[in-house]
Design a protein around this motif. Structure first.
Motif, PDB file in Angstrom:
ATOM      1  N   MET A 229       7.238   1.159   8.391  1.00 44.94           N
ATOM      2  CA  MET A 229       5.793   1.089   8.645  1.00 44.94           C
ATOM      3  C   MET A 229       5.021   1.933   7.635  1.00 44.94           C
ATOM      4  SD  MET A 229       5.567  -1.116  10.969  1.00 44.94           S
ATOM      5  CE  MET A 229       3.865  -0.996  11.446  1.00 44.94           C
ATOM      6  N   ALA A 230       5.539   3.100   7.266  1.00 42.20           N
ATOM      7  CA  ALA A 230       4.880   3.944   6.268  1.00 42.20           C
ATOM      8  C   ALA A 230       4.842   3.245   4.916  1.00 42.20           C
ATOM      9  CB  ALA A 230       5.601   5.287   6.158  1.00 42.20           C
ATOM     10  N   ALA A 231       5.921   2.578   4.553  1.00 37.46           N
ATOM     11  CA  ALA A 231       5.952   1.836   3.288  1.00 37.46           C
ATOM     12  C   ALA A 231       4.934   0.698   3.314  1.00 37.46           C
ATOM     13  CB  ALA A 231       7.358   1.292   3.028  1.00 37.46           C
ATOM     14  N   ARG A 232       4.825   0.002   4.440  1.00 32.52           N
ATOM     15  CA  ARG A 232       3.829  -1.073   4.569  1.00 32.52           C
ATOM     16  C   ARG A 232       2.414  -0.521   4.437  1.00 32.52           C
ATOM     17  NH1 ARG A 232       5.514  -5.162   9.476  1.00 32.52           N
ATOM     18  NH2 ARG A 232       7.328  -6.061   8.466  1.00 32.52           N
ATOM     19  N   GLU A 233       2.158   0.593   5.124  1.00 30.63           N
ATOM     20  CA  GLU A 233       0.833   1.215   5.041  1.00 30.63           C
ATOM     21  C   GLU A 233       0.502   1.624   3.620  1.00 30.63           C
ATOM     22  OE1 GLU A 233      -0.483   4.396   7.632  1.00 30.63           O
ATOM     23  OE2 GLU A 233       0.461   3.366   9.330  1.00 30.63           O
ATOM     24  N   ALA A 234       1.467   2.224   2.931  1.00 29.47           N
ATOM     25  CA  ALA A 234       1.252   2.639   1.553  1.00 29.47           C
ATOM     26  C   ALA A 234       0.951   1.437   0.670  1.00 29.47           C
ATOM     27  CB  ALA A 234       2.474   3.394   1.027  1.00 29.47           C
ATOM     28  N   GLU A 235       1.666   0.353   0.880  1.00 23.45           N
ATOM     29  CA  GLU A 235       1.441  -0.870   0.104  1.00 23.45           C
ATOM     30  C   GLU A 235       0.054  -1.432   0.375  1.00 23.45           C
ATOM     31  OE1 GLU A 235       2.300  -3.916  -2.602  1.00 23.45           O
ATOM     32  OE2 GLU A 235       3.425  -2.088  -2.191  1.00 23.45           O
ATOM     33  N   CYS A 236      -0.363  -1.448   1.635  1.00 21.91           N
ATOM     34  CA  CYS A 236      -1.694  -1.954   1.995  1.00 21.91           C
ATOM     35  C   CYS A 236      -2.785  -1.070   1.403  1.00 21.91           C
ATOM     36  CB  CYS A 236      -1.847  -2.029   3.509  1.00 21.91           C
ATOM     37  SG  CYS A 236      -0.927  -3.370   4.262  1.00 21.91           S
ATOM     38  N   THR A 237      -2.585   0.239   1.464  1.00 20.52           N
ATOM     39  CA  THR A 237      -3.561   1.169   0.915  1.00 20.52           C
ATOM     40  C   THR A 237      -3.671   0.983  -0.587  1.00 20.52           C
ATOM     41  OG1 THR A 237      -3.084   2.762   2.657  1.00 20.52           O
ATOM     42  CG2 THR A 237      -4.147   3.614   0.675  1.00 20.52           C
ATOM     43  N   GLU A 238      -2.536   0.843  -1.242  1.00 18.06           N
ATOM     44  CA  GLU A 238      -2.520   0.633  -2.686  1.00 18.06           C
ATOM     45  C   GLU A 238      -3.195  -0.684  -3.043  1.00 18.06           C
ATOM     46  OE1 GLU A 238       0.917  -0.288  -5.878  1.00 18.06           O
ATOM     47  OE2 GLU A 238       1.181   1.559  -4.721  1.00 18.06           O
ATOM     48  N   ALA A 239      -2.888  -1.735  -2.292  1.00 16.56           N
ATOM     49  CA  ALA A 239      -3.478  -3.047  -2.567  1.00 16.56           C
ATOM     50  C   ALA A 239      -4.982  -3.032  -2.331  1.00 16.56           C
ATOM     51  CB  ALA A 239      -2.820  -4.113  -1.701  1.00 16.56           C
ATOM     52  N   ALA A 240      -5.451  -2.283  -1.337  1.00 14.25           N
ATOM     53  CA  ALA A 240      -6.880  -2.216  -1.052  1.00 14.25           C
ATOM     54  C   ALA A 240      -7.627  -1.491  -2.156  1.00 14.25           C
ATOM     55  CB  ALA A 240      -7.122  -1.523   0.282  1.00 14.25           C
TER      56      ALA A 240
END
Length: 138
Positions: free
Chosen positions: A108-119
């Motif tokens: 979940m942390a990796a997903r959040e980091a990816e979403c934050t980076e993509a945003a």
């Protein structure tokens, strides 16, 4: 028989296909303690529609993992029970569930980091995203 999981006729792909469908594993796990009627399964599982449950039960039945049993009477009633073959999948399902419990926060942390980076990505280099009045040479 081949053991190369990338070949189309490999049996490992069959197993991965069976386990990759979320509802297959969930329904098998829900049936581990004994036969259940579809309404009981929907209540126990939650979040599954009648249509998807029916499709899943049919898929599991066609793969020999679940038996359907019709009971005489009015109204007609059916229940589903995991087969001996289906029970052989409970240990791998449990292992994947244990892995998810242990590593779920990391995923979940990796997903959040990816979403934050993509945003944070605008799609334009910083110089093109700036107003033209602030660009050098204008």
């Amino acid at each position: 028989m081949t053991t190369d999981a990338f070949l189309a006729d490999c049996r490992a792909r069959l197993a991965f296909d069976l386990l990759s469908n979320t509802w297959n594993a969930v329904v098998l796990w829900a049936l581990r303690d004994g036969p259940r009627r579809p309404v009981e399964l929907r209540e126990q599982i939650g979040g599954i529609s009648s249509k998807v449950l029916t499709e899943t039960l049919r898929r599991l039945q066609s793969n020999g993992l679940v038996n359907r049993r019709a009971h005489p009477g009015a109204p007609p009633r059916v229940d589903y029970q995991i087969t001996a073959l289906g029970r052989t999948l409970l240990a791998p399902i449990d292992a994947v569930g244990a892995w998810a419990f242990e590593h779920g926060d990391e995923v979940m942390a990796a997903r959040e980091a990816e979403c934050t980076e993509a945003a944070g990505v605008t799609g334009f280099p910083p110089s093109r995203a700036e107003p033209s009045a602030t660009r050098p040479g204008r």
